[in-house]
Write an enzyme that holds these catalytic residues in place. Structure first.
Site, PDB file in Angstrom:
ATOM      1  N   ASP A   1     -11.926   1.901   3.417  1.00 62.09           N
ATOM      2  CA  ASP A   1     -12.097   0.447   3.289  1.00 62.09           C
ATOM      3  C   ASP A   1     -13.584   0.059   3.298  1.00 62.09           C
ATOM      4  OD1 ASP A   1      -9.799  -0.965   2.774  1.00 62.09           O
ATOM      5  OD2 ASP A   1      -9.295  -1.365   4.872  1.00 62.09           O
TER       6      ASP A   1
ATOM      7  N   LYS B   1       0.845  -1.210   0.000  1.00 67.99           N
ATOM      8  CA  LYS B   1       0.000   0.000   0.000  1.00 67.99           C
ATOM      9  C   LYS B   1       0.867   1.243   0.000  1.00 67.99           C
ATOM     10  CE  LYS B   1      -3.846  -2.469   1.984  1.00 67.99           C
ATOM     11  NZ  LYS B   1      -4.634  -2.888   3.133  1.00 67.99           N
TER      12      LYS B   1
ATOM     13  N   GLN C   1      -5.765  -2.076   9.366  1.00 67.22           N
ATOM     14  CA  GLN C   1      -5.370  -3.284   8.632  1.00 67.22           C
ATOM     15  C   GLN C   1      -5.821  -4.515   9.422  1.00 67.22           C
ATOM     16  OE1 GLN C   1      -3.628  -3.365   5.564  1.00 67.22           O
ATOM     17  NE2 GLN C   1      -4.003  -5.571   5.628  1.00 67.22           N
TER      18      GLN C   1
END
Ligand code: NAD
Length: 279
Positions: free
Chosen positions: A115, A48, A92
């Site tokens: 997300d 990322k 994450q």
């Protein structure tokens, strides 16, 4: 049979994001929080970071040890919510089991939830008006669009019911007028459903769960699964399906790179919304 090349398509999308980001004064910023020592997460976060740098974005990484207090993580998210320079915030996953994942996720402002995992973002998917569709389902939709795979009236079978992949892709396929069947670990006689799928989306994490005997001639196969064995990556679908399918996403090089590209796209959407920039 045609391979659905996520690597090529994601490179094109990253270049589009880069071109957009280049034209604005401020650098879009993505904040990533990690907790604990998950090895796969380290690789994903590094990917990322590289992707952000490539696109002219910046990534802030807040890396917490396993022993961190939940309140410390929540306080940091609240600070990031208020920080006008930060455009996207992600936690994450997975994080250690002792944490209340839902509570932490729901602290993220829906305006920065790139997300798409807060309850508000997930609810908006239900209504068909999501700002942030979770990155993996969004990547699958981009593949459908790019390769002109129309879902209307077709039978889509989704295997796996996670909030991250299975449930949102199920809803998005319904929004595209597909007839959708959802299968999961308690489904009896999986083959009965997979054999009837015009489009089969597999998100389980079980090496080669699906083989050619389980699919219909000409089916579109989307393989989300990632299983690491002795440093090698395997999908949920046996490559022998290529003998029968019309389209297949390879693993690696299919859905995986699309997921990262969609995170950049979502962060850029956040940036534009927060800066009142019209498309
Ligand atoms: P998850 O573990 O949250 O969910 C797995 C789902 O599979 C569950 O809903 C479970 O009911 C179902 N399942 C388990 N065994 C089954 C079986 N034998 N038959 C039918 N269904 C079964 O997983 P997730 O977060 O959705 O991820 C699924 C897989 O996709 C994992 O391998 C993960 O690493 C991978 N993944 C890949 C990407 C990517 O970018 N390529 C992104 C996210 C997840």
């Amino acid at each position: 049979m045609e391979r659905l090349d996520g690597k090529l398509l994601s490179a094109k999308i990253k270049d589009e994001v880069k071109a957009g980001a280049d034209s604005y004064k401020q650098t879009p910023i993505l904040a990533v929080l990690t907790i604990g020592d998950d090895e796969a997460s380290k690789v994903y976060v590094e990917n990322k970071r590289k992707a952000c740098e490539y696109c002219g974005m910046s990534m802030m990484h807040f890396d917490y040890a396993d022993c961190v207090k939940e309140s410390v993580v929540i306080k940091k998210i609240k600070e990031l919510n208020k920080d006008k320079s930060v455009n996207g915030i992600i936690l994450q996953l997975p994080i250690p089991k002792r944490f209340n994942t839902k509570k932490i996720l729901n602290t993220i402002s829906p305006d920065k939830d790139v997300d798409g995992l807060t309850d508000i973002s997930q609810g908006k998917i239900m209504g068909g008006n999501a700002t942030f569709i979770p990155c993996t389902p969004k990547g699958i939709l981009e593949i459908f669009d790019h390769y002109k795979i129309d879902l209307e009236g077709r039978h889509v079978v989704v295997i796996g019911r996670s909030d991250l992949v299975g449930k949102p892709i199920m809803l998005e396929c319904i929004n595209r007028n597909a007839t959708v069947t959802m299968c999961h670990s308690k489904t009896k006689d999986l083959k009965k459903y997979t054999k009837d799928a015009d489009v089969l989306i597999v998100a389980v994490g079980h090496k080669h769960l699906i083989d050619k005997s389980m699919i219909k001639e000409g089916a579109v196969i989307i393989d989300v699964g990632i299983t690491r064995i002795d440093g090698k990556i395997y999908g949920d679908v046996n490559p022998d399906v290529e003998e029968k399918a019309s389209y297949v996403t390879p693993v690696p090089g299919g859905v995986g790179p699309m997921t990262v590209a969609m995170l950049l796209k979502n962060t850029f959407i956040g940036y534009k919304k927060q800066n009142n920039i019209e498309d």
